[in-house]
Motif scaffolding. Structure first.
Motif, PDB file in Angstrom:
ATOM      1  N   ALA A 246       0.828  -1.208   0.000  1.00 50.79           N
ATOM      2  CA  ALA A 246       0.000   0.000   0.000  1.00 50.79           C
ATOM      3  C   ALA A 246       0.859   1.254   0.000  1.00 50.79           C
ATOM      4  O   ALA A 246       0.567   2.205  -0.730  1.00 50.79           O
ATOM      5  N   SER A 247       1.912   1.249   0.796  1.00 50.55           N
ATOM      6  CA  SER A 247       2.775   2.435   0.834  1.00 50.55           C
ATOM      7  C   SER A 247       3.482   2.653  -0.506  1.00 50.55           C
ATOM      8  O   SER A 247       3.724   3.778  -0.904  1.00 50.55           O
ATOM      9  N   LYS A 248       3.763   1.562  -1.206  1.00 51.65           N
ATOM     10  CA  LYS A 248       4.439   1.674  -2.504  1.00 51.65           C
ATOM     11  C   LYS A 248       3.522   2.200  -3.601  1.00 51.65           C
ATOM     12  O   LYS A 248       3.979   2.873  -4.521  1.00 51.65           O
ATOM     13  N   ILE A 249       2.224   1.876  -3.517  1.00 49.49           N
ATOM     14  CA  ILE A 249       1.307   2.340  -4.567  1.00 49.49           C
ATOM     15  C   ILE A 249       0.567   3.615  -4.167  1.00 49.49           C
ATOM     16  O   ILE A 249      -0.228   4.143  -4.937  1.00 49.49           O
ATOM     17  N   GLY A 250       0.805   4.091  -2.945  1.00 52.88           N
ATOM     18  CA  GLY A 250       0.256   5.383  -2.544  1.00 52.88           C
ATOM     19  C   GLY A 250      -1.154   5.354  -1.995  1.00 52.88           C
ATOM     20  O   GLY A 250      -1.920   6.289  -2.225  1.00 52.88           O
ATOM     21  N   CYS A 251      -1.518   4.290  -1.302  1.00 47.93           N
ATOM     22  CA  CYS A 251      -2.814   4.256  -0.635  1.00 47.93           C
ATOM     23  C   CYS A 251      -2.616   3.719   0.778  1.00 47.93           C
ATOM     24  O   CYS A 251      -1.522   3.309   1.134  1.00 47.93           O
ATOM     25  N   THR A 252      -3.680   3.714   1.559  1.00 50.17           N
ATOM     26  CA  THR A 252      -3.550   3.200   2.911  1.00 50.17           C
ATOM     27  C   THR A 252      -3.670   1.682   2.916  1.00 50.17           C
ATOM     28  O   THR A 252      -4.205   1.084   1.971  1.00 50.17           O
ATOM     29  N   GLY A 253      -3.189   1.088   3.972  1.00 48.07           N
ATOM     30  CA  GLY A 253      -3.275  -0.370   4.110  1.00 48.07           C
ATOM     31  C   GLY A 253      -4.716  -0.846   4.147  1.00 48.07           C
ATOM     32  O   GLY A 253      -5.056  -1.884   3.586  1.00 48.07           O
ATOM     33  N   GLU A 254      -5.574  -0.075   4.804  1.00 50.31           N
ATOM     34  CA  GLU A 254      -6.985  -0.444   4.905  1.00 50.31           C
ATOM     35  C   GLU A 254      -7.662  -0.429   3.536  1.00 50.31           C
ATOM     36  O   GLU A 254      -8.447  -1.312   3.202  1.00 50.31           O
ATOM     37  N   THR A 255      -7.331   0.554   2.717  1.00 53.81           N
ATOM     38  CA  THR A 255      -7.898   0.628   1.367  1.00 53.81           C
ATOM     39  C   THR A 255      -7.494  -0.587   0.546  1.00 53.81           C
ATOM     40  O   THR A 255      -8.337  -1.231  -0.093  1.00 53.81           O
ATOM     41  N   LEU A 256      -6.217  -0.913   0.580  1.00 56.76           N
ATOM     42  CA  LEU A 256      -5.740  -2.080  -0.173  1.00 56.76           C
ATOM     43  C   LEU A 256      -6.354  -3.366   0.356  1.00 56.76           C
ATOM     44  O   LEU A 256      -6.745  -4.242  -0.418  1.00 56.76           O
ATOM     45  N   ARG A 257      -6.507  -3.469   1.671  1.00 56.28           N
ATOM     46  CA  ARG A 257      -7.114  -4.665   2.262  1.00 56.28           C
ATOM     47  C   ARG A 257      -8.552  -4.822   1.763  1.00 56.28           C
ATOM     48  O   ARG A 257      -8.982  -5.914   1.397  1.00 56.28           O
ATOM     49  N   LYS A 258      -9.296  -3.713   1.682  1.00 55.78           N
ATOM     50  CA  LYS A 258     -10.675  -3.767   1.183  1.00 55.78           C
ATOM     51  C   LYS A 258     -10.709  -4.188  -0.277  1.00 55.78           C
ATOM     52  O   LYS A 258     -11.574  -4.963  -0.690  1.00 55.78           O
ATOM     53  N   TRP A 259      -9.753  -3.674  -1.067  1.00 60.25           N
ATOM     54  CA  TRP A 259      -9.692  -4.063  -2.484  1.00 60.25           C
ATOM     55  C   TRP A 259      -9.415  -5.554  -2.621  1.00 60.25           C
ATOM     56  O   TRP A 259     -10.018  -6.234  -3.459  1.00 60.25           O
ATOM     57  N   VAL A 260      -8.504  -6.060  -1.821  1.00 58.51           N
ATOM     58  CA  VAL A 260      -8.151  -7.489  -1.875  1.00 58.51           C
ATOM     59  C   VAL A 260      -9.354  -8.334  -1.480  1.00 58.51           C
ATOM     60  O   VAL A 260      -9.682  -9.319  -2.146  1.00 58.51           O
ATOM     61  N   ARG A 261     -10.039  -7.944  -0.413  1.00 60.63           N
ATOM     62  CA  ARG A 261     -11.218  -8.702   0.024  1.00 60.63           C
ATOM     63  C   ARG A 261     -12.311  -8.690  -1.039  1.00 60.63           C
ATOM     64  O   ARG A 261     -12.960  -9.705  -1.277  1.00 60.63           O
ATOM     65  N   GLN A 262     -12.516  -7.529  -1.686  1.00 58.57           N
ATOM     66  CA  GLN A 262     -13.537  -7.451  -2.725  1.00 58.57           C
ATOM     67  C   GLN A 262     -13.151  -8.320  -3.920  1.00 58.57           C
ATOM     68  O   GLN A 262     -13.999  -8.983  -4.502  1.00 58.57           O
ATOM     69  N   ALA A 263     -11.877  -8.331  -4.271  1.00 63.25           N
ATOM     70  CA  ALA A 263     -11.415  -9.190  -5.373  1.00 63.25           C
ATOM     71  C   ALA A 263     -11.643 -10.655  -5.022  1.00 63.25           C
ATOM     72  O   ALA A 263     -12.035 -11.456  -5.882  1.00 63.25           O
ATOM     73  N   GLU A 264     -11.423 -11.029  -3.772  1.00 60.86           N
ATOM     74  CA  GLU A 264     -11.678 -12.404  -3.333  1.00 60.86           C
ATOM     75  C   GLU A 264     -13.163 -12.738  -3.432  1.00 60.86           C
ATOM     76  O   GLU A 264     -13.528 -13.841  -3.825  1.00 60.86           O
ATOM     77  N   ARG A 265     -14.041 -11.787  -3.093  1.00 62.14           N
ATOM     78  CA  ARG A 265     -15.483 -12.015  -3.229  1.00 62.14           C
ATOM     79  C   ARG A 265     -15.856 -12.189  -4.695  1.00 62.14           C
ATOM     80  O   ARG A 265     -16.655 -13.053  -5.041  1.00 62.14           O
TER      81      ARG A 265
END
Length: 100
Positions: free
Chosen positions: A31-50
């Protein structure tokens, strides 16, 4: 044999906890490398899993359809409220009208 199974379950629990911790660290790092927060990336990953069926919950398509139906429902409720008030207004006007 019981001791062996106890040992396996404790290792398995330790591995799960370690996996969650390393997963959390990986998400924060990326997340820090792509410029977003960890929580945002975690939500994206969870949504992709869904979306892939790996996690329970609404997919992106289902979530968008639900939003669309909720907007449509709200619009219909507003239209019904307007029609109800108009019907009451005209009913009252009919009662107030003087006979000729």
């Amino acid at each position: 044999m019981n001791g062996l199974f106890g040992w396996c379950s404790s290792i398995r629990g330790s591995t799960r906890r370690s996996g969650r911790r390393s997963s959390r660290l990986a998400i924060v790092s990326i997340a820090s490398k792509i410029g977003c927060t960890g929580e945002t990336l975690r939500k994206w990953v969870r949504q992709a899993e869904r979306d892939q069926g790996k996690r329970a919950g609404l997919t992106s398509t289902e979530r968008e359809r639900l939003k669309q139906l909720e907007r449509e429902n709200l619009e219909l409720k507003r239209a019904n409220e307007i029609l109800r008030k108009a019907a009451a207004f005209f009913a009252q006007a009919e009662l107030d009208r003087r006979p000729k």
